[in-house]
Every structure is written in C-alpha cells, then in structure tokens.
Design a protein around this motif. Structure first.
Motif, PDB file in Angstrom:
ATOM      1  N   LEU A  49       2.631  -6.505   4.635  1.00  0.00           N
ATOM      2  CA  LEU A  49       2.419  -6.594   3.251  1.00  0.00           C
ATOM      3  C   LEU A  49       1.608  -5.283   2.628  1.00  0.00           C
ATOM      4  O   LEU A  49       1.854  -5.008   1.519  1.00  0.00           O
ATOM      5  CB  LEU A  49       1.196  -7.724   3.081  1.00  0.00           C
ATOM      6  N   ALA A  50       0.933  -4.776   3.418  1.00  0.00           N
ATOM      7  CA  ALA A  50       0.199  -3.714   3.005  1.00  0.00           C
ATOM      8  C   ALA A  50       1.240  -2.432   2.670  1.00  0.00           C
ATOM      9  O   ALA A  50       0.965  -1.698   1.579  1.00  0.00           O
ATOM     10  CB  ALA A  50      -0.901  -3.066   4.024  1.00  0.00           C
ATOM     11  N   ARG A  51       2.334  -2.360   3.462  1.00  0.00           N
ATOM     12  CA  ARG A  51       3.163  -1.378   3.249  1.00  0.00           C
ATOM     13  C   ARG A  51       4.436  -1.858   2.122  1.00  0.00           C
ATOM     14  O   ARG A  51       5.259  -1.226   1.788  1.00  0.00           O
ATOM     15  CB  ARG A  51       4.111  -1.252   4.381  1.00  0.00           C
ATOM     16  N   GLY A  52       4.311  -3.122   1.759  1.00  0.00           N
ATOM     17  CA  GLY A  52       5.598  -3.338   0.789  1.00  0.00           C
ATOM     18  C   GLY A  52       6.713  -4.030   1.270  1.00  0.00           C
ATOM     19  O   GLY A  52       7.412  -3.961   0.515  1.00  0.00           O
ATOM     20  N   ARG A  53       6.538  -4.364   2.421  1.00  0.00           N
ATOM     21  CA  ARG A  53       7.695  -4.675   3.152  1.00  0.00           C
ATOM     22  C   ARG A  53       7.997  -6.428   3.627  1.00  0.00           C
ATOM     23  O   ARG A  53       6.745  -6.887   3.523  1.00  0.00           O
ATOM     24  CB  ARG A  53       7.445  -4.126   4.663  1.00  0.00           C
ATOM     25  N   PRO A  54       8.956  -6.567   3.698  1.00  0.00           N
ATOM     26  CA  PRO A  54       9.124  -8.274   4.050  1.00  0.00           C
ATOM     27  C   PRO A  54       8.421  -8.385   5.295  1.00  0.00           C
ATOM     28  O   PRO A  54       8.371  -7.381   6.268  1.00  0.00           O
ATOM     29  CB  PRO A  54      10.675  -8.401   3.996  1.00  0.00           C
ATOM     30  N   THR A  55       7.796  -9.486   5.501  1.00  0.00           N
ATOM     31  CA  THR A  55       7.227 -10.010   6.765  1.00  0.00           C
ATOM     32  C   THR A  55       8.198 -10.689   7.927  1.00  0.00           C
ATOM     33  O   THR A  55       9.297 -11.013   7.187  1.00  0.00           O
ATOM     34  CB  THR A  55       6.045 -10.747   6.500  1.00  0.00           C
ATOM     35  N   GLU A  56       7.653 -10.987   8.702  1.00  0.00           N
ATOM     36  CA  GLU A  56       8.402 -11.908   9.841  1.00  0.00           C
ATOM     37  C   GLU A  56       8.213 -13.276   9.605  1.00  0.00           C
ATOM     38  O   GLU A  56       8.228 -14.188  10.492  1.00  0.00           O
ATOM     39  CB  GLU A  56       8.414 -11.398  11.267  1.00  0.00           C
ATOM     40  N   ILE A  57       7.243 -13.769   8.733  1.00  0.00           N
ATOM     41  CA  ILE A  57       6.746 -15.097   8.419  1.00  0.00           C
ATOM     42  C   ILE A  57       7.875 -16.188   8.563  1.00  0.00           C
ATOM     43  O   ILE A  57       7.406 -17.169   9.142  1.00  0.00           O
ATOM     44  CB  ILE A  57       5.889 -15.093   7.069  1.00  0.00           C
TER      45      ILE A  57
END
Length: 92
Positions: A49-57
């Motif tokens: 999230l801090a890097r503006g990337r999609p997560t593995e949620i």
C-alpha cells in the motif's frame, strides 16, 4: 486489537477445519506470538500500500471469505479486513 485478532483467527480456523485442514489447538496463541514478533515490522500488505502497489489481500483474507461463503461459514472479521484494504488499494 486482541479481540479482532482472535475473531479473524477463529474464522480462519473454522474455514480450514471445514476444508479438512487440521491446525494446532493453540492456533490463536501461535498467531499472537507472530503478531508480537512483528510489532516493529511492516507487513507485506502495508508495504504494498505504501508503494502504491496491489496487495495480496484477495489471496489472504479474501480467500477465507470466499471459502467461508462456499461452506456456509460466516467470516465477518475477515470480510471487514479485506474490504478495508480494498478501499485503499490502488486500482489495477
């Protein structure tokens, strides 16, 4: 926070057991140890999230929610965590 951790863990255990996955009876205690040891670290989700990337949620709490739905097991705590992350996750 301890109550949320307990609820999320209980839902995960219920879904796992319904899938035939046997977990240690002290699963919550083991999860609490991991949470304590990670207190000074940032989770991979937080880093994404801090890097503006999609997560593995979707593959973590989302998987628990989907399996819970399939098996008729309520997973409200996991659903809230999944939804909260999806709300702040960048669009793909």
């Amino acid at each position: 926070m301890a109550k949320v951790l307990a609820e999320v863990t209980a839902e995960c255990v219920a879904v796992a057991m319904a899938c035939g996955i046997h977990l240690p009876e002290d699963m919550l205690a083991q999860v609490e140890v991991i949470a304590r040891t990670m207190a000074e670290q940032r989770s991979s989700t937080a880093q994404d999230l801090a890097r503006g990337r999609p997560t593995e949620i979707d593959h973590l709490n989302g998987k628990v929610v989907r399996e819970g739905e399939r098996l008729g097991i309520p997973t409200p705590a996991n659903r809230v965590l999944h939804t909260l992350v999806k709300l702040v996750e960048p669009d793909r």
